[in-house]
Enzyme design. Structure first.
Site, short mmCIF file in Angstrom:
data_model
loop_
_atom_site.label_atom_id
_atom_site.label_comp_id
_atom_site.label_asym_id
_atom_site.label_seq_id
_atom_site.Cartn_x
_atom_site.Cartn_y
_atom_site.Cartn_z
N GLY A 164 46.86 34.85 46.26
CA GLY A 164 45.52 34.31 46.07
C GLY A 164 44.77 35.12 45.02
O GLY A 164 45.06 36.31 44.83
N GLN A 219 37.28 38.42 41.05
CA GLN A 219 38.26 39.45 40.73
C GLN A 219 38.47 39.57 39.22
O GLN A 219 39.04 40.54 38.73
CB GLN A 219 39.59 39.16 41.43
CG GLN A 219 39.47 39.24 42.95
CD GLN A 219 40.79 38.99 43.64
OE1 GLN A 219 41.13 37.85 43.94
NE2 GLN A 219 41.56 40.05 43.88
N CYS A 265 45.40 43.17 48.36
CA CYS A 265 44.45 42.51 47.46
C CYS A 265 44.77 42.96 46.04
O CYS A 265 44.97 44.15 45.80
CB CYS A 265 43.03 42.92 47.84
SG CYS A 265 41.76 42.22 46.77
N LEU A 266 44.84 42.01 45.12
CA LEU A 266 45.19 42.36 43.74
C LEU A 266 44.16 43.30 43.11
O LEU A 266 44.48 44.02 42.16
CB LEU A 266 45.33 41.09 42.89
CG LEU A 266 46.51 40.17 43.26
CD1 LEU A 266 46.56 38.97 42.34
CD2 LEU A 266 47.83 40.94 43.22
N HIS A 309 40.47 35.37 53.15
CA HIS A 309 40.37 36.54 52.26
C HIS A 309 39.71 36.15 50.93
O HIS A 309 38.80 36.82 50.45
CB HIS A 309 41.77 37.12 52.04
CG HIS A 309 41.81 38.31 51.12
ND1 HIS A 309 42.10 39.58 51.56
CD2 HIS A 309 41.60 38.42 49.77
CE1 HIS A 309 42.06 40.41 50.52
NE2 HIS A 309 41.77 39.73 49.43
N GLU A 310 40.17 35.02 50.36
CA GLU A 310 39.62 34.58 49.06
C GLU A 310 38.19 34.08 49.22
O GLU A 310 37.34 34.32 48.36
CB GLU A 310 40.51 33.49 48.45
CG GLU A 310 41.96 33.89 48.19
CD GLU A 310 42.12 35.21 47.47
OE1 GLU A 310 41.27 35.54 46.63
OE2 GLU A 310 43.09 35.94 47.76
N HIS A 320 35.86 36.87 49.12
CA HIS A 320 35.59 37.32 47.75
C HIS A 320 34.40 36.57 47.16
O HIS A 320 33.59 37.14 46.44
CB HIS A 320 36.81 37.07 46.85
CG HIS A 320 37.80 38.20 46.83
ND1 HIS A 320 37.46 39.48 46.48
CD2 HIS A 320 39.13 38.23 47.10
CE1 HIS A 320 38.54 40.26 46.54
NE2 HIS A 320 39.56 39.53 46.91
ZN ZN Z 1 41.45 40.12 47.39
#
Ligand code: ZN
Length: 186
Positions: free
Chosen positions: A59, A64, A103-104, A146-147, A150
């Site tokens: 995701g 981000q 998480c990226l 999670h997304e 964000h």
């Molecule tokens: Zn994340």
């Protein structure tokens, strides 16, 4: 932060690169309707999915990249890669589960996070016209939440205790040091 800072996230420039964890967009609500721009979201989405897959993620949300567009991309277990625009979570299951998340924006930082097991979600597809309303469970429910977080300016690191977070950072530090040694000795 002043409104000047927020304005910089509405720039028409687009660079599909991850921003640093302290970037303002990662800590603010992504309140810009993606369809209020002239962007070709099919193209933007393809770039985001490419970056997501390159980094082995499932995701990736617009904040981000440093932008406050209310959208994210994710890999859905049955639907494959999807774009999720102006999402809502309509219902949460009472059952929760704990699962390891990454998480990226925080490479190699893994945390056990407790979340509702299933969610009923609503979102608009990439065309800006088709609305989807569906239940998600398992990995999909976790990724969606999670997304979605964000887009609210919320991060998974805020969902665990300080102690757990400290341990996870230490573990990551050890891993990086080990990797450094291996690279040096190779
Ligand atoms: Zn994340």
């Amino acid at each position: 932060m002043t409104s000047d800072v927020i304005n910089t996230t509405i720039t028409e420039d687009w660079e599909c690169e991850l921003v640093a964890p302290k970037h303002q967009a990662l800590h603010s609500r992504a309140n810009i309707d993606p369809f209020s721009t002239d962007f070709n979201w099919f193209e933007k989405e393809a770039e985001m999915l490419q970056l997501m897959h390159d980094k082995f993620g499932i995701g990736l949300a617009s904040p981000q990249l440093g932008y406050s567009y209310n959208m994210f991309v994710m890999n859905h277990e049955h639907l494959g890669d999807i774009g999720v625009y102006n999402p809502e979570i309509l219902e949460f299951s009472e059952e929760t589960c704990r699962y390891e998340e990454g998480c990226l924006s925080f490479p190699m930082l893994y945390l056990d996070v407790t979340r509702p097991e299933k969610v009923k979600v609503k979102y608009t597809k990439t065309d800006g016209k088709t609305d989807v309303e569906t239940w998600m469970d398992g990995r999909d429910a976790r990724c969606f939440q999670h997304e979605y977080d964000h887009l609210q300016g919320e991060l998974y690191i805020d969902k665990v205790s300080d102690l757990k977070l400290k341990r996870a950072y230490n573990k990551r530090e050890k891993f990086f040091k080990k990797l450094e040694r291996q690279m040096r000795d190779a």
